[in-house]
Design a protein around this motif. Structure first.
Motif: not given
Length: 331
Positions: A163-167, A174-175, A183-188, A213-218
């Motif tokens: 996940l990135v911030l834009d997601d 909703i994520a 191979g498919k997008d979905r809404l959470i 940027m990744f939502l949960f980065p390292g």
């Protein structure tokens, strides 16, 4: 660099067209493509030509004595669907039967108890901070949100780490999971409490982050980037140890959050007298399952863990709870 496969047989073009068709519908079709490459080589190396698939030819390819039953079943499925594709286009072909039965999966994953969940998150929230960790690790800031996100949504660890911030649409809670396992997008949709926690996390931790940027980065050598799954799992094991939760051959693993989420959904629906035939498609879509086999696995798992539920619904929904006849890996 991996050498591209060179197609050989007289059926090479139609096989490639079939693969392309499947991939354009959104399927990764990687495993199936591998079996079809094997079939292309088998067809060519055994001197076959033309465009007629006989029963003997197809069965010789499927039932290789050196392969396991699971490979036989996978080939049955691939060759059956490919034969239907050929038949629809005027080819004379034998349509393979799916007759190989696999043993019922006996693996029952670890489902964390409510008390273990409480101890786990208490441990995360109380994990000691230090100057070095502040410079070279974001775990005390990221992990409390990451693992709550996994627990409350049931998504795969790879999906969360991609996940990135834009997601993340914080306004709607909703994520968007993009190009996941199938191979498919979905809404959470997120709970209100999870949405508020992520909103605070983004506002404080990602105040100066780019939207990609990744939502949960390292942290890699002091640079923010995508967290590795191995890093997340190492942290997870640390928290289990500190929370006095034993780690055995069956877990718990990070994926235990996903198992627990699905089982709790099903248990809650049964106890609330919801119609499982209506609810199962929703669960399958939410979990990102490509078909109902994975969802049926969770239904069977629920009945194993809560046998009293089976007694309550057997008369009305007995046909819904299947005997699990396939080895299933839902990682």
């Amino acid at each position: 660099m991996k050498t591209p496969y060179k197609w050989k047989s007289n059926l090479a073009e139609v096989i490639q067209n079939y693969i392309s068709l499947k991939q354009h519908t959104g399927m990764k079709f990687e495993t199936q493509e591998r079996y079809l490459r094997h079939f292309d080589s088998f067809y060519f190396n055994n001197g076959f030509d033309g465009a007629t698939l006989t029963k003997e030819l197809v069965n010789d390819f499927i039932y290789d004595k050196n392969e396991r039953p699971c490979s036989h079943r996978n080939k049955e499925l691939v060759m059956r669907d490919f034969a239907v594709y050929l038949s629809d286009r005027g080819y004379h072909t034998y349509i393979a039967e799916v007759r190989t039965e696999l043993p019922r999966c006996k693996f029952i994953p670890y489902i964390l108890s409510d008390d273990e969940v409480r101890r786990f998150f208490t441990t995360i929230d109380g994990y000691p901070k230090s100057y070095l960790q502040a410079r070279f690790s974001y775990r005390t800031t990221v992990d409390p949100v990451l693992f709550r996100f996994l627990y409350s949504t049931g998504v795969r660890i790879s999906e969360a780490l991609n996940l990135v911030l834009d997601d993340m649409d914080i306004d709607s809670g909703i994520a968007t999971i993009r190009a996941a396992k199938n191979g498919k997008d979905r809404l959470i949709p997120l709970s209100d409490s999870m949405t508020k926690r992520i909103a605070t996390f983004v506002d404080e931790f990602h105040r100066f982050s780019d939207s990609r940027m990744f939502l949960f980065p390292g942290c890699h050598n002091g640079v923010m980037g995508q967290m590795d799954k191995s890093t997340a799992y190492t942290h997870f094991r640390d928290y289990l140890l500190m929370a006095d939760i034993p780690h055995t051959a069956i877990g718990p693993r990070i994926h235990s959050f996903r198992h627990g989420f699905a089982v709790k959904c099903l248990k809650g629906w049964v106890l609330s007298d919801n119609d499982l035939t209506v609810m199962l498609p929703y669960l399958a879509a939410y979990m990102g399952h490509s078909d109902f086999r994975a969802t049926q696995y969770y239904l069977s798992l629920t009945s194993d863990l809560y046998p009293e539920i089976v007694k309550r619904v057997e008369a009305e929904f007995g046909y819904v709870i299947p005997e699990w006849e396939a080895v299933y890996d839902e990682s």
